[in-house]
Design a protein around this motif. Structure first.
Motif, PDB file in Angstrom:
ATOM      1  N   ARG A 120       0.847  -1.203   0.000  1.00 18.75           N
ATOM      2  CA  ARG A 120       0.000   0.000   0.000  1.00 18.75           C
ATOM      3  C   ARG A 120       0.879   1.250   0.000  1.00 18.75           C
ATOM      4  NH1 ARG A 120      -5.331  -0.377   0.411  1.00 18.75           N
ATOM      5  NH2 ARG A 120      -5.552   1.641   1.413  1.00 18.75           N
ATOM      6  N   PRO A 121       1.581   1.481  -1.099  1.00 23.76           N
ATOM      7  CA  PRO A 121       2.483   2.636  -1.132  1.00 23.76           C
ATOM      8  C   PRO A 121       1.723   3.960  -1.228  1.00 23.76           C
ATOM      9  CG  PRO A 121       2.332   1.665  -3.299  1.00 23.76           C
ATOM     10  CD  PRO A 121       1.556   0.770  -2.362  1.00 23.76           C
ATOM     11  N   THR A 122       2.374   5.004  -0.787  1.00 20.71           N
ATOM     12  CA  THR A 122       1.834   6.344  -0.982  1.00 20.71           C
ATOM     13  C   THR A 122       2.179   6.805  -2.393  1.00 20.71           C
ATOM     14  OG1 THR A 122       3.860   7.445  -0.282  1.00 20.71           O
ATOM     15  CG2 THR A 122       2.237   6.910   1.460  1.00 20.71           C
ATOM     16  N   GLU A 123       1.562   7.899  -2.816  1.00 13.15           N
ATOM     17  CA  GLU A 123       1.896   8.450  -4.128  1.00 13.15           C
ATOM     18  C   GLU A 123       3.381   8.787  -4.208  1.00 13.15           C
ATOM     19  OE1 GLU A 123       0.958  12.275  -7.018  1.00 13.15           O
ATOM     20  OE2 GLU A 123      -0.507  11.749  -5.472  1.00 13.15           O
ATOM     21  N   ALA A 124       3.921   9.371  -3.155  1.00  8.35           N
ATOM     22  CA  ALA A 124       5.346   9.732  -3.140  1.00  8.35           C
ATOM     23  C   ALA A 124       6.231   8.492  -3.247  1.00  8.35           C
ATOM     24  CB  ALA A 124       5.680  10.519  -1.875  1.00  8.35           C
ATOM     25  N   GLU A 125       5.845   7.408  -2.590  1.00  5.02           N
ATOM     26  CA  GLU A 125       6.626   6.171  -2.655  1.00  5.02           C
ATOM     27  C   GLU A 125       6.595   5.569  -4.050  1.00  5.02           C
ATOM     28  OE1 GLU A 125       6.315   4.614   1.961  1.00  5.02           O
ATOM     29  OE2 GLU A 125       4.608   4.259   0.616  1.00  5.02           O
ATOM     30  N   VAL A 126       5.442   5.627  -4.708  1.00  5.34           N
ATOM     31  CA  VAL A 126       5.351   5.122  -6.085  1.00  5.34           C
ATOM     32  C   VAL A 126       6.262   5.946  -6.990  1.00  5.34           C
ATOM     33  CG1 VAL A 126       3.844   4.817  -8.100  1.00  5.34           C
ATOM     34  CG2 VAL A 126       3.017   4.192  -5.812  1.00  5.34           C
ATOM     35  N   ARG A 127       6.156   7.253  -6.889  1.00  8.17           N
ATOM     36  CA  ARG A 127       6.993   8.128  -7.731  1.00  8.17           C
ATOM     37  C   ARG A 127       8.477   7.875  -7.486  1.00  8.17           C
ATOM     38  NH1 ARG A 127       4.316  11.782 -10.673  1.00  8.17           N
ATOM     39  NH2 ARG A 127       2.123  12.118 -10.157  1.00  8.17           N
ATOM     40  N   LYS A 128       8.873   7.700  -6.250  1.00  7.48           N
ATOM     41  CA  LYS A 128      10.279   7.431  -5.915  1.00  7.48           C
ATOM     42  C   LYS A 128      10.720   6.098  -6.530  1.00  7.48           C
ATOM     43  CE  LYS A 128      14.131   7.978  -3.539  1.00  7.48           C
ATOM     44  NZ  LYS A 128      15.178   8.794  -4.107  1.00  7.48           N
ATOM     45  N   TYR A 129       9.884   5.076  -6.422  1.00  4.48           N
ATOM     46  CA  TYR A 129      10.232   3.749  -6.933  1.00  4.48           C
ATOM     47  C   TYR A 129      10.385   3.750  -8.453  1.00  4.48           C
ATOM     48  CZ  TYR A 129      10.603  -1.307  -6.629  1.00  4.48           C
ATOM     49  OH  TYR A 129      11.079  -2.596  -6.670  1.00  4.48           O
ATOM     50  N   LEU A 130       9.614   4.591  -9.118  1.00  4.35           N
ATOM     51  CA  LEU A 130       9.647   4.629 -10.584  1.00  4.35           C
ATOM     52  C   LEU A 130      10.732   5.547 -11.136  1.00  4.35           C
ATOM     53  CD1 LEU A 130       5.858   4.668 -11.511  1.00  4.35           C
ATOM     54  CD2 LEU A 130       7.431   2.715 -11.453  1.00  4.35           C
ATOM     55  N   GLU A 131      11.580   6.098 -10.288  1.00  5.58           N
ATOM     56  CA  GLU A 131      12.606   7.022 -10.772  1.00  5.58           C
ATOM     57  C   GLU A 131      13.502   6.410 -11.839  1.00  5.58           C
ATOM     58  OE1 GLU A 131      14.701   8.620  -7.411  1.00  5.58           O
ATOM     59  OE2 GLU A 131      13.169  10.142  -7.064  1.00  5.58           O
ATOM     60  N   GLY A 132      13.673   5.104 -11.848  1.00  4.02           N
ATOM     61  CA  GLY A 132      14.504   4.442 -12.847  1.00  4.02           C
ATOM     62  C   GLY A 132      13.765   4.016 -14.096  1.00  4.02           C
ATOM     63  N   ASN A 133      12.509   4.425 -14.225  1.00  5.54           N
ATOM     64  CA  ASN A 133      11.700   4.088 -15.397  1.00  5.54           C
ATOM     65  C   ASN A 133      11.298   5.378 -16.111  1.00  5.54           C
ATOM     66  OD1 ASN A 133      11.183   1.820 -13.315  1.00  5.54           O
ATOM     67  ND2 ASN A 133      10.471   0.947 -15.222  1.00  5.54           N
ATOM     68  N   LEU A 134      11.614   5.453 -17.384  1.00  7.66           N
ATOM     69  CA  LEU A 134      11.276   6.638 -18.157  1.00  7.66           C
ATOM     70  C   LEU A 134      10.054   6.400 -19.025  1.00  7.66           C
ATOM     71  CD1 LEU A 134      14.819   7.751 -19.400  1.00  7.66           C
ATOM     72  CD2 LEU A 134      13.554   8.529 -17.385  1.00  7.66           C
ATOM     73  N   CYS A 135       9.202   7.418 -19.095  1.00  9.19           N
ATOM     74  CA  CYS A 135       8.062   7.431 -19.998  1.00  9.19           C
ATOM     75  C   CYS A 135       8.060   8.784 -20.677  1.00  9.19           C
ATOM     76  CB  CYS A 135       6.750   7.225 -19.241  1.00  9.19           C
ATOM     77  SG  CYS A 135       5.320   7.343 -20.330  1.00  9.19           S
ATOM     78  N   ARG A 136       8.042   8.776 -21.983  1.00  7.78           N
ATOM     79  CA  ARG A 136       8.074  10.031 -22.732  1.00  7.78           C
ATOM     80  C   ARG A 136       6.685  10.501 -23.142  1.00  7.78           C
ATOM     81  NH1 ARG A 136      13.487   8.843 -26.331  1.00  7.78           N
ATOM     82  NH2 ARG A 136      14.868   8.857 -24.534  1.00  7.78           N
ATOM     83  N   CYS A 137       5.661   9.737 -22.818  1.00  5.78           N
ATOM     84  CA  CYS A 137       4.316  10.071 -23.298  1.00  5.78           C
ATOM     85  C   CYS A 137       3.370  10.560 -22.212  1.00  5.78           C
ATOM     86  CB  CYS A 137       3.673   8.855 -23.957  1.00  5.78           C
ATOM     87  SG  CYS A 137       4.552   8.203 -25.373  1.00  5.78           S
ATOM     88  N   THR A 138       3.348   9.899 -21.048  1.00  4.50           N
ATOM     89  CA  THR A 138       2.227  10.077 -20.124  1.00  4.50           C
ATOM     90  C   THR A 138       2.412  11.146 -19.067  1.00  4.50           C
ATOM     91  OG1 THR A 138       3.008   8.475 -18.510  1.00  4.50           O
ATOM     92  CG2 THR A 138       1.647   7.633 -20.331  1.00  4.50           C
ATOM     93  N   GLY A 139       3.621  11.516 -18.736  1.00  7.08           N
ATOM     94  CA  GLY A 139       3.813  12.418 -17.615  1.00  7.08           C
ATOM     95  C   GLY A 139       3.663  11.718 -16.274  1.00  7.08           C
ATOM     96  N   TYR A 140       3.538  10.414 -16.257  1.00  7.09           N
ATOM     97  CA  TYR A 140       3.522   9.559 -15.067  1.00  7.09           C
ATOM     98  C   TYR A 140       2.248   9.617 -14.232  1.00  7.09           C
ATOM     99  CZ  TYR A 140       8.463   9.166 -16.106  1.00  7.09           C
ATOM    100  OH  TYR A 140       9.651   8.950 -16.733  1.00  7.09           O
ATOM    101  N   HIS A 141       1.466  10.661 -14.336  1.00  5.44           N
ATOM    102  CA  HIS A 141       0.311  10.828 -13.451  1.00  5.44           C
ATOM    103  C   HIS A 141      -0.592   9.596 -13.473  1.00  5.44           C
ATOM    104  CE1 HIS A 141      -2.728  12.997 -11.162  1.00  5.44           C
ATOM    105  NE2 HIS A 141      -3.618  12.501 -12.008  1.00  5.44           N
TER     106      HIS A 141
END
Length: 161
Positions: A120-141
């Motif tokens: 049950r991660p927080t939004e901040a934890e999800v964003r931190k975990y995904l720092e090594g994954n790039l997406c050029r289309c979605t803006g991650y939201h």
């Protein structure tokens, strides 16, 4: 040539590889598991994330011989046995967590690893975990929203973008 043997998505596989063969290359070229994408070959983008012995690994940064004897999971192994989408994949679809789809396999594999470690991660934890994954289309939201939804959290108050 060196023979490697591993279990990939629950099936025993083996093959002869050169010592310099990357795990991503073995999966794609030897096993025809092309869901593992290669975007950079430098471990920067995360499109190649797979699970090795339960942990998320960038397969373009690991030699196939290093995975000898390992349990490897790829995006092809994420679906349910009947072929339907798993919870994370369905959340990505439901919450528009993909556009072109190139980064999606790596994002789903990273999300699965995150939710295994932190159900049950927080939004901040999800964003931190995904720092090594790039997406050029979605803006991650919507990717973040999809992962929060897959964790069983109520995301109805998060606006779609």
């Amino acid at each position: 040539m060196t023979q490697v043997s591993m279990t990939v998505n629950g099936k025993s596989v083996s093959g002869d590889v050169e010592g310099r063969t990357l795990l991503s290359g073995f999966l794609r070229d030897h096993l025809s598991l092309t869901g593992t994408h290669v975007g950079c070959d430098t471990a920067q983008c995360g499109a190649c994330v797979v699970h090795v012995n339960g942990g998320a690994v960038k397969s373009c940064n690991m030699l196939a011989v290093e995975a000898d004897g390992a349990e490897v999971g790829t995006i092809e192994g994420q679906a349910a046995t009947d072929g339907s989408l798993n919870t994370i994949q369905q959340a990505f679809q439901d919450h528009h967590g993909l556009q072109c789809g190139f980064c999606t396999p790596g994002m789903v594999m990273s999300a699965a690893a995150l939710l295994k470690e932190n159900p049950r991660p927080t939004e901040a934890e999800v964003r931190k975990y995904l720092e090594g994954n790039l997406c050029r289309c979605t803006g991650y939201h919507n990717i973040v929203k999809a992962i929060l939804a897959a964790s069983g959290q109520d995301v109805s108050s998060i606006a779609a973008e």
